[in-house]
Write a protein that holds these residues in place. Sequence first.
Motif, short mmCIF file in Angstrom:
data_model
loop_
_atom_site.label_atom_id
_atom_site.label_comp_id
_atom_site.label_asym_id
_atom_site.label_seq_id
_atom_site.Cartn_x
_atom_site.Cartn_y
_atom_site.Cartn_z
N TRP A 202 0.83 -1.21 0.00
CA TRP A 202 0.00 0.00 0.00
C TRP A 202 0.86 1.26 0.00
O TRP A 202 0.54 2.25 -0.67
CB TRP A 202 -0.95 0.02 1.19
CG TRP A 202 -1.65 1.36 1.30
CD1 TRP A 202 -1.50 2.29 2.27
CD2 TRP A 202 -2.54 1.92 0.34
NE1 TRP A 202 -2.25 3.40 2.00
CE2 TRP A 202 -2.90 3.20 0.81
CE3 TRP A 202 -3.08 1.46 -0.86
CZ2 TRP A 202 -3.78 4.03 0.12
CZ3 TRP A 202 -3.95 2.29 -1.56
CH2 TRP A 202 -4.30 3.55 -1.08
N ASP A 206 0.29 4.24 -2.56
CA ASP A 206 -0.08 5.55 -2.03
C ASP A 206 0.98 6.60 -2.37
O ASP A 206 0.64 7.74 -2.77
CB ASP A 206 -0.23 5.44 -0.51
CG ASP A 206 -0.74 6.73 0.12
OD1 ASP A 206 -1.75 7.27 -0.36
OD2 ASP A 206 -0.11 7.20 1.09
N GLY A 207 2.24 6.23 -2.25
CA GLY A 207 3.30 7.17 -2.57
C GLY A 207 3.30 7.57 -4.04
O GLY A 207 3.45 8.76 -4.38
N ALA A 209 0.71 7.54 -6.07
CA ALA A 209 -0.47 8.35 -6.33
C ALA A 209 -0.29 9.78 -5.81
O ALA A 209 -0.62 10.76 -6.50
CB ALA A 209 -1.70 7.71 -5.69
N ARG A 210 0.24 9.93 -4.59
CA ARG A 210 0.40 11.27 -4.00
C ARG A 210 1.39 12.12 -4.78
O ARG A 210 1.24 13.35 -4.86
CB ARG A 210 0.83 11.15 -2.55
CG ARG A 210 -0.30 10.69 -1.62
CD ARG A 210 0.17 10.55 -0.18
NE ARG A 210 -0.89 10.05 0.67
CZ ARG A 210 -1.83 10.80 1.24
NH1 ARG A 210 -1.82 12.13 1.05
NH2 ARG A 210 -2.77 10.27 1.99
N GLN A 211 2.41 11.48 -5.37
CA GLN A 211 3.35 12.24 -6.19
C GLN A 211 2.66 12.87 -7.40
O GLN A 211 3.15 13.84 -7.97
CB GLN A 211 4.47 11.32 -6.68
CG GLN A 211 5.51 10.98 -5.62
CD GLN A 211 6.60 10.08 -6.17
OE1 GLN A 211 6.48 9.52 -7.26
NE2 GLN A 211 7.68 9.96 -5.42
N ARG A 212 1.51 12.32 -7.74
CA ARG A 212 0.75 12.82 -8.89
C ARG A 212 -0.55 13.50 -8.46
O ARG A 212 -1.52 13.57 -9.21
CB ARG A 212 0.48 11.67 -9.85
CG ARG A 212 1.77 11.24 -10.56
CD ARG A 212 1.79 9.77 -10.94
NE ARG A 212 3.06 9.43 -11.58
CZ ARG A 212 4.19 9.17 -10.91
NH1 ARG A 212 4.19 9.22 -9.58
NH2 ARG A 212 5.30 8.87 -11.55
N ASP A 213 -0.56 13.93 -7.19
CA ASP A 213 -1.68 14.69 -6.62
C ASP A 213 -2.99 13.89 -6.60
O ASP A 213 -4.08 14.45 -6.75
CB ASP A 213 -1.89 16.01 -7.39
CG ASP A 213 -0.67 16.92 -7.30
OD1 ASP A 213 -0.08 16.99 -6.20
OD2 ASP A 213 -0.31 17.54 -8.32
N VAL A 214 -2.89 12.59 -6.44
CA VAL A 214 -4.07 11.74 -6.30
C VAL A 214 -4.05 11.15 -4.90
O VAL A 214 -3.06 10.52 -4.50
CB VAL A 214 -4.10 10.60 -7.34
CG1 VAL A 214 -5.26 9.65 -7.07
CG2 VAL A 214 -4.19 11.19 -8.75
N VAL A 215 -5.11 11.40 -4.14
CA VAL A 215 -5.20 10.87 -2.78
C VAL A 215 -6.28 9.80 -2.75
O VAL A 215 -7.43 10.03 -3.14
CB VAL A 215 -5.53 11.98 -1.77
CG1 VAL A 215 -5.65 11.39 -0.37
CG2 VAL A 215 -4.45 13.06 -1.80
N ILE A 216 -5.91 8.60 -2.29
CA ILE A 216 -6.84 7.47 -2.22
C ILE A 216 -7.00 7.08 -0.76
O ILE A 216 -6.00 6.84 -0.06
CB ILE A 216 -6.31 6.26 -3.02
CG1 ILE A 216 -6.01 6.67 -4.46
CG2 ILE A 216 -7.30 5.11 -2.98
CD1 ILE A 216 -5.28 5.59 -5.25
N ASP A 217 -8.22 7.04 -0.29
CA ASP A 217 -8.48 6.61 1.08
C ASP A 217 -8.30 5.10 1.15
O ASP A 217 -9.01 4.36 0.47
CB ASP A 217 -9.90 7.00 1.50
CG ASP A 217 -10.12 6.82 3.01
OD1 ASP A 217 -9.56 5.87 3.58
OD2 ASP A 217 -10.87 7.62 3.59
#
Length: 258
Positions: A202, A206-207, A209-217
């Motif tokens: 995970w 998550d890392g 996605a966040r580098q591309r400004d996408v936040v997933i709960d």
Amino acid sequence: MADGVKPDRGGTPSRDGRRTRWTKHRAERRAEFVEAAMRVLAEVGPEFGIEQVAVEAGVTKPVLYRHFSDKADLVEAMGERATQILLDRLIPALNSEEAPVPRIRKSIDAVLGTLEEYPNLYWVLARHGHGEEVVRADKEIIATALSALLGDYLRAFGLDSGAAEPWAYGVVGFVQNTAEWWLERRSMSRDSVTEYLTTLVWAAIDGFARQRDVVIDPNVPLEINRVIQLSHGHTVGAPSPTPETDPTGTDAEPGSGR
């Protein structure tokens, strides 16, 4: 009607029917012998012998050799059964309509649970030559399916799906190598290993996605639920039958009365 010519009474369909029944019978007998071999393997270990399997199955070695050319052929059939067991557990876990982290956890636990239940089967496939191709094929099946799944999600989030394939192969290798280490060492519980692997997988997702400004709960199911359309019946070839030398006979032992 000419002398000596018998009327056509549907002889060909009858022969086809006998051949179909014979083929089904052989498949059922092979399956019975594979299950017997797996019981022997679980008790004896990877160095089990054909004679031990025959005794467990209640037949003689010649009967067993009518269905398997040698031990390598039997191990290959056991590998096909192992693939079936693994996919029957893993695919529903991958396709569960749950949040990302529980879904990852359930999938990893399906792999570890299968290895924990069939440790000798894994070792005979992975380390004793006869089943290495089966292990490689399983990795390919799972990685290919996971690649398709990850690609769908990346595109759904507007991200480049080029990462899907290397990710999929990396995750499969990572989980398998860790699972093999755990199976050999048993220095921690299955639950602990599952949790560590889940956290690491995970964290990578998550890392990225966040580098591309996408936040997933991690604990909320995704609105777009992608599933793997995969089953062992479509991805793993059926066992190759031994040549049918007696399509209307049985595999009974000579003089056994069976």
